[in-house]
Write a protein that holds these residues in place. Sequence first.
Motif, PDB file in Angstrom:
ATOM      1  N   ASP A 141       0.804  -1.232   0.000  1.00 56.89           N
ATOM      2  CA  ASP A 141       0.000   0.000   0.000  1.00 56.89           C
ATOM      3  C   ASP A 141       0.834   1.277   0.000  1.00 56.89           C
ATOM      4  O   ASP A 141       0.293   2.361  -0.238  1.00 56.89           O
ATOM      5  CB  ASP A 141      -0.920   0.024   1.229  1.00 56.89           C
ATOM      6  N   ILE A 142       2.137   1.172   0.295  1.00 56.22           N
ATOM      7  CA  ILE A 142       2.949   2.380   0.487  1.00 56.22           C
ATOM      8  C   ILE A 142       3.005   3.217  -0.785  1.00 56.22           C
ATOM      9  O   ILE A 142       2.739   4.424  -0.765  1.00 56.22           O
ATOM     10  CB  ILE A 142       4.370   2.008   0.969  1.00 56.22           C
ATOM     11  N   ILE A 143       3.345   2.607  -1.900  1.00 56.03           N
ATOM     12  CA  ILE A 143       3.469   3.364  -3.150  1.00 56.03           C
ATOM     13  C   ILE A 143       2.096   3.859  -3.602  1.00 56.03           C
ATOM     14  O   ILE A 143       1.955   4.991  -4.085  1.00 56.03           O
ATOM     15  CB  ILE A 143       4.127   2.506  -4.249  1.00 56.03           C
ATOM     16  N   LEU A 144       1.078   3.006  -3.455  1.00 52.11           N
ATOM     17  CA  LEU A 144      -0.286   3.407  -3.817  1.00 52.11           C
ATOM     18  C   LEU A 144      -0.717   4.652  -3.030  1.00 52.11           C
ATOM     19  O   LEU A 144      -1.263   5.608  -3.601  1.00 52.11           O
ATOM     20  CB  LEU A 144      -1.248   2.251  -3.542  1.00 52.11           C
ATOM     21  N   LEU A 145      -0.457   4.649  -1.733  1.00 52.07           N
ATOM     22  CA  LEU A 145      -0.815   5.796  -0.894  1.00 52.07           C
ATOM     23  C   LEU A 145       0.009   7.022  -1.246  1.00 52.07           C
ATOM     24  O   LEU A 145      -0.508   8.147  -1.281  1.00 52.07           O
ATOM     25  CB  LEU A 145      -0.616   5.444   0.589  1.00 52.07           C
ATOM     26  N   ALA A 146       1.293   6.815  -1.506  1.00 55.30           N
ATOM     27  CA  ALA A 146       2.167   7.939  -1.871  1.00 55.30           C
ATOM     28  C   ALA A 146       1.656   8.632  -3.133  1.00 55.30           C
ATOM     29  O   ALA A 146       1.617   9.870  -3.220  1.00 55.30           O
ATOM     30  CB  ALA A 146       3.600   7.456  -2.053  1.00 55.30           C
ATOM     31  N   LYS A 147       1.253   7.854  -4.137  1.00 46.21           N
ATOM     32  CA  LYS A 147       0.730   8.433  -5.382  1.00 46.21           C
ATOM     33  C   LYS A 147      -0.609   9.148  -5.139  1.00 46.21           C
ATOM     34  O   LYS A 147      -0.877  10.189  -5.749  1.00 46.21           O
ATOM     35  CB  LYS A 147       0.569   7.331  -6.427  1.00 46.21           C
ATOM     36  N   TYR A 148      -1.419   8.574  -4.255  1.00 51.00           N
ATOM     37  CA  TYR A 148      -2.693   9.224  -3.922  1.00 51.00           C
ATOM     38  C   TYR A 148      -2.439  10.586  -3.269  1.00 51.00           C
ATOM     39  O   TYR A 148      -3.080  11.594  -3.630  1.00 51.00           O
ATOM     40  CB  TYR A 148      -3.497   8.329  -2.974  1.00 51.00           C
ATOM     41  N   PHE A 149      -1.489  10.642  -2.323  1.00 49.85           N
ATOM     42  CA  PHE A 149      -1.186  11.912  -1.642  1.00 49.85           C
ATOM     43  C   PHE A 149      -0.519  12.905  -2.595  1.00 49.85           C
ATOM     44  O   PHE A 149      -0.726  14.117  -2.480  1.00 49.85           O
ATOM     45  CB  PHE A 149      -0.294  11.666  -0.426  1.00 49.85           C
ATOM     46  N   LEU A 150       0.259  12.408  -3.551  1.00 48.12           N
ATOM     47  CA  LEU A 150       0.862  13.294  -4.550  1.00 48.12           C
ATOM     48  C   LEU A 150      -0.229  13.971  -5.374  1.00 48.12           C
ATOM     49  O   LEU A 150      -0.191  15.188  -5.590  1.00 48.12           O
ATOM     50  CB  LEU A 150       1.786  12.492  -5.467  1.00 48.12           C
ATOM     51  N   GLU A 151      -1.212  13.199  -5.802  1.00 40.35           N
ATOM     52  CA  GLU A 151      -2.329  13.760  -6.574  1.00 40.35           C
ATOM     53  C   GLU A 151      -3.103  14.778  -5.723  1.00 40.35           C
ATOM     54  O   GLU A 151      -3.481  15.853  -6.214  1.00 40.35           O
ATOM     55  CB  GLU A 151      -3.254  12.630  -7.022  1.00 40.35           C
ATOM     56  N   LYS A 152      -3.313  14.449  -4.474  1.00 38.99           N
ATOM     57  CA  LYS A 152      -4.055  15.331  -3.573  1.00 38.99           C
ATOM     58  C   LYS A 152      -3.335  16.674  -3.415  1.00 38.99           C
ATOM     59  O   LYS A 152      -3.956  17.741  -3.550  1.00 38.99           O
ATOM     60  CB  LYS A 152      -4.209  14.656  -2.206  1.00 38.99           C
TER      61      LYS A 152
END
Length: 519
Positions: free
Chosen positions: A380-391
């Motif tokens: 989940d780490i990379i998935l979450l990182a990309k989500y926060f980058l978009e945010k």
Amino acid sequence: MRWKIETNDRVGMVLDVLKVFSDAKLSIDVMEVKPREIFLKFKYPNPEIIKEKLLTEKDILNIEEIPLLPVEKKEKQLVEILETVSDGILAIDQYGKITRINSMAEEILNLKGKEVIGKDVGDVLNKNVPMLTTLRTGEDYDNKEMSLIINGRRVHYITSGRAIKGDKNQVLGVVATMKDMGKVREMVYSITQPKAITFEHIIHHSSVIGDVIELARLAAISHSTVLIQGESGTGKELFARAIHWTGPRKDKPFVPINCAALPDTLLESELFGYQGGSFTDAKKEGKQGLFEFANGGTLFLDEIGELPVHLQVKLLRVLQEGKIRRIGSNEETPVDVRIIAATNRDLKEMVKQNQFRKDLFYRLNVIPINIPPLRERLEDIILLAKYFLEKYNLVTGKKIKGFAPETLEIFKNYHWPGNVRELENVVERAVILTPENSLIKPHVLYIEKENNLKTSIEIDENKSLKAQLDMLEKKILEEVLKKYKTTRKIGKVLGLSHTGVQKKLKKYKLETEVYKNGN
């Protein structure tokens, strides 16, 4: 019989009409006079006889039967208005007698209008109701909270009142509006409620978090108490909100409170409310607590492990009996609240250490949900990182392209002691510090390696084991003092109670270090 008599406008017209009725020995129930119009209400079996006599009088032009007099029509319209509004309305005259009460006020106050009209409002409600103060002073009031026992039932409402004044500014009465406190809570919540959060908002790929979500979905459809455990930053409140918004109480309030964020006395008044005048600076009319505000909904008790023992007892009583008692009051108020509690501490261990009540633990632990730390859900780490980058691209208005490969490698290998919250903070900072249209490089992450507490142990053959353990314990306390400064934080790190920390500091004469640091 009701008539409208049309006339010419002249002096003595009313007397002429009255004389006709007097000569026929008839009484008039109601008379209303307007320019060129006289309205009558009377009883007579042969009205045509009177009508013929009136029409022979000078300046009477026409007589028409009508369904209602103008004053009756106004009265009927007023009643319709009073029954249409969503507020309760109560009116009294200059003597404090109830003159009007609409059906909503009857419902709110647990009264029957026919039984209270003409009675003293102080006898019906309470001698201290603000209407009587306004009657004496002529001063209006707004949004007064009232909690009364009427006909054996507690009524809780918000009221505003206005003085009715004559031409010489004399008070002729008071009219008050009122809203049931439950309706007020629903109205406030409908305006202030945050965006609904469901399990679809929990970003994940890993099966370990997927299993937790499935368990939480099952918990959501019930009304049972839920205990969410997990390290700081794992998303315990996110799960609590998703459980609420997926469950049967989704249209009612979700009320969160952090049990560690407030001093003990303030926390008690926030949770349970207080009676007016219970302590210095207390509101005169008292204050409802969060249990009452959350009635019908969910109360989220974050960091439940920090709840003082005396409040643990009061919480246990609410869970057992479904009733709360305000500070300074002897009266109990029923509440229907679902409790979701969360903690990053080991409550079982706290029970063993007598820091948390065993009976409360079992009451809370009906449905236990354990959220794994981020280091146990690597997918989940990379998935979450990309989500926060978009945010944060959206928040800042920037266009950061993504993460450099070496940055992603650091993300995968980092321990993430602050879990998802730390990851979000790192990405937010990186977006701010990275130039437009670039990749996020490791140098803008500012990830620090964990500072593990390391204390060297030197064996002294001339000292006993106890003496050497005491030296080691003192050394550990000195090291922790340098980093955490306050007894509460020290206790959390070392797994000691507040009192336990104080005893240890006193034993090794380290209290002055805490006071220097402003504990």
